[in-house]
Design a protein around this motif. Structure first.
Motif, mmCIF file in Angstrom:
data_model
loop_
_atom_site.group_PDB
_atom_site.id
_atom_site.type_symbol
_atom_site.label_atom_id
_atom_site.label_comp_id
_atom_site.label_asym_id
_atom_site.label_seq_id
_atom_site.Cartn_x
_atom_site.Cartn_y
_atom_site.Cartn_z
ATOM 1 N N VAL A 78 0.782 -1.162 -0.239
ATOM 2 C CA VAL A 78 0.100 -0.028 -0.095
ATOM 3 C C VAL A 78 0.967 1.307 -0.044
ATOM 4 O O VAL A 78 0.584 2.159 -0.814
ATOM 5 N N ALA A 79 1.938 1.132 0.701
ATOM 6 C CA ALA A 79 2.727 2.360 0.733
ATOM 7 C C ALA A 79 3.565 2.846 -0.536
ATOM 8 O O ALA A 79 3.364 3.843 -1.086
ATOM 9 N N LEU A 80 3.944 1.592 -1.156
ATOM 10 C CA LEU A 80 4.690 1.858 -2.367
ATOM 11 C C LEU A 80 3.448 2.307 -3.729
ATOM 12 O O LEU A 80 3.777 3.322 -4.258
ATOM 13 N N LYS A 81 2.317 1.790 -3.367
ATOM 14 C CA LYS A 81 1.194 1.957 -4.302
ATOM 15 C C LYS A 81 0.896 3.405 -4.186
ATOM 16 O O LYS A 81 0.837 4.416 -5.040
ATOM 17 N N MET A 82 0.751 3.893 -2.720
ATOM 18 C CA MET A 82 0.315 5.478 -2.491
ATOM 19 C C MET A 82 1.482 6.451 -3.024
ATOM 20 O O MET A 82 1.289 7.248 -3.559
ATOM 21 N N ALA A 83 2.809 5.697 -3.030
ATOM 22 C CA ALA A 83 3.945 6.634 -3.394
ATOM 23 C C ALA A 83 3.907 6.926 -4.976
ATOM 24 O O ALA A 83 3.978 8.127 -5.588
ATOM 25 N N LEU A 84 3.678 5.742 -5.671
ATOM 26 C CA LEU A 84 3.696 5.617 -7.087
ATOM 27 C C LEU A 84 2.392 6.435 -7.807
ATOM 28 O O LEU A 84 2.641 7.491 -8.483
ATOM 29 N N GLN A 85 1.384 6.586 -7.112
ATOM 30 C CA GLN A 85 0.194 6.936 -7.361
ATOM 31 C C GLN A 85 0.300 8.565 -7.031
ATOM 32 O O GLN A 85 -0.427 9.520 -7.823
ATOM 33 N N TYR A 86 0.851 9.038 -6.004
ATOM 34 C CA TYR A 86 1.064 10.263 -5.667
ATOM 35 C C TYR A 86 1.638 10.966 -6.706
ATOM 36 O O TYR A 86 0.855 12.048 -7.027
ATOM 37 N N TYR A 87 2.745 10.603 -7.254
ATOM 38 C CA TYR A 87 3.141 11.249 -8.766
ATOM 39 C C TYR A 87 2.212 11.420 -9.795
ATOM 40 O O TYR A 87 2.236 12.350 -10.580
ATOM 41 N N VAL A 88 1.595 10.249 -10.045
ATOM 42 C CA VAL A 88 0.690 9.797 -11.269
ATOM 43 C C VAL A 88 -0.515 11.133 -10.998
ATOM 44 O O VAL A 88 -0.756 11.554 -11.945
ATOM 45 N N ASN A 89 -0.933 11.182 -9.776
ATOM 46 C CA ASN A 89 -2.052 12.175 -9.530
ATOM 47 C C ASN A 89 -1.755 13.586 -9.887
ATOM 48 O O ASN A 89 -2.287 14.405 -10.199
#
Ligand SMILES: *Cc1c(COP(=O)(O)O)cnc(C)c1O
Length: 402
Positions: A106-117
């Motif tokens: 979840v942490a990695l997903k959050m980090a990756l999507q943070y920049y995509v967003n």
């Protein structure tokens, strides 16, 4: 048939059957054992802690579980409020899951999507540490660097979007220099790398990492699944250097039920908070925020706060140091200690063969792995019990030598 963890089932020896457990003790049919490893480092208050057990019973009388999709409840709300106050800085936004591995995912997903967003599609690289361990699911295996999982590399080839560096400042600076505009996040087990061999490193590395992450806009993730709740002698390493995301597991519930949390700061949370449904975090483990687990976690944190645990851990650390500092024998490469952790590294893993049975006879449960003989004791342990564990470790080498 039970398929046991990390075992070659064909050659595995029979596991000890537990019939009861209380305090630091595990009871088998014919023995009473001090658990020197706190059931994979989680049972910090010992087994069958009365307060945690009562909290679970009380909640079970109301309801054990409801889903968190479209529903909420007191235990999850209270735990979230507690974590908000208990964790440093603005680590206030709690996403729950059922295990540490999932919480790291979840942490990695959050980090990756943070920049995509944010519309930044260049930041796709994850940086981690050599010898890192972040769990057994696929992305955590990739972010980790555990030889046991290198079959993944063999099967799929190396993931070009995951970089590993040593815990040395020049390596850190070099990696930021080279990759900074592609770097998404830097994930570490702060100060103490557990499953990679109880490797310890200096806080200055994390201080420099925080500076570089700030300079280049890279998210810093602390996987405190093992280090959280006092294990390094700090409540959290995040008390010393503040990450953007912290991952908690293992001791979160005092080891009484599996649960984990990925806790983000305001900046990360705001990267998802928008008018666009596409910006939502699309994750939702069935048992996230389980009411029994949240009640156990709440009771566990209250015990931690009320029971002067940091003093207990400082006492354990000092006692270990007094007893073990300078200890050496043939084949010992290193004896290292930090907070509630001691590790003896040996030259050859064969040297630890038979230790578990040796310890069993002396009333200690131990589970050395590879070249590492270690203890991560429950914090409620007393000096005599701790001595029994440390004397057992010493005796193994002394009897071999003699
Ligand atoms: C144990 C551990 C995990 C995985 O947690 P599980 O609950 O076993 O999935 C992740 N990170 C670290 C640092 C751990 O020690």
């Amino acid at each position: 048939m039970i398929w046991y963890p990390y075992e070659q089932m064909k050659t595995m020896k029979q596991p000890y059957k537990v019939i009861n457990a209380e305090g630091v003790y595990i009871y088998t049919e014919d023995n009473k054992l001090i658990d020197s490893v706190s059931s994979w480092w989680s049972v910090i208050h010992g087994y069958r802690n009365p307060k945690i057990t009562q909290a679970i019973k009380d909640q079970a009388d109301k309801f054990s579980h409801v889903m968190l999709g479209g529903l909420t409840h007191d235990p999850v709300q209270k735990l979230t409020e507690k974590l908000k106050n208990f964790l440093p800085g603005d680590l206030d936004y709690c996403f729950y899951s059922d295990s540490g591995s999932v919480a790291v995912e979840v942490a990695l997903k959050m980090a990756l999507q943070y920049y995509v967003n944010k519309g930044d599609l260049k930041r796709i690289k994850i940086m981690g540490l050599t010898h890192a361990y972040h769990g057994d699911t696929f992305k955590t295996m990739e972010a980790g660097d555990d030889e046991d999982y290198h079959f993944v590399l063999k099967a799929y080839g190396e993931n070009k979007n995951v970089i590993h560096i040593d815990t040395e400042i020049p390596a850190l600076e070099e990696a930021f220099e080279k990759y900074h505009d592609e770097l998404n996040c830097f994930i570490v087990e702060p100060l103490l790398q557990g499953a990679g061999g109880m490797r310890m490193y200096d806080i200055s590395f994390l201080q420099r990492a925080r500076e570089l992450c700030d300079k280049y806009g890279v998210l810093l993730i602390f996987d405190e699944v093992a280090t959280g709740f006092g294990r390094t002698g700090n409540r959290f390493v995040a008390d010393l250097v503040l990450p953007d995301i912290i991952v908690l597991g293992k001791a979160l519930t005092g080891g009484h039920i599996g649960h984990a949390a990925t806790v983000a700061n305001k900046k990360v949370f705001e990267g998802f908070y928008s008018d666009s449904a596409d910006h939502a975090l699309m994750h939702g483990p069935t048992f996230m925020g389980n009411a029994l687990a949240c009640s156990a976690a709440l009771a566990s944190i209250e015990l931690f706060e009320e029971g002067h645990y940091m003093d207990k851990i400082a006492h354990i650390a000092a006692h270990i140091k007094e007893k073990m500092e300078g200890f050496t024998a043939d084949g010992i490469v290193d004896v290292r200690m930090m907070g509630g952790c001691i590790c003896i590294e040996v030259e050859d893993s064969k040297m630890l063969k038979g230790y578990q049975e040796f310890a069993y006879k002396r009333g200690v449960f131990a589970r050395p792995f590879l070249n590492y003989l270690y203890a991560m004791v429950p914090y409620i342990i007393n000096d005599d019990e701790l001595d029994k564990i440390l004397d057992c470790m010493k005796a193994w080498f002394e009897e071999k030598r003699g």
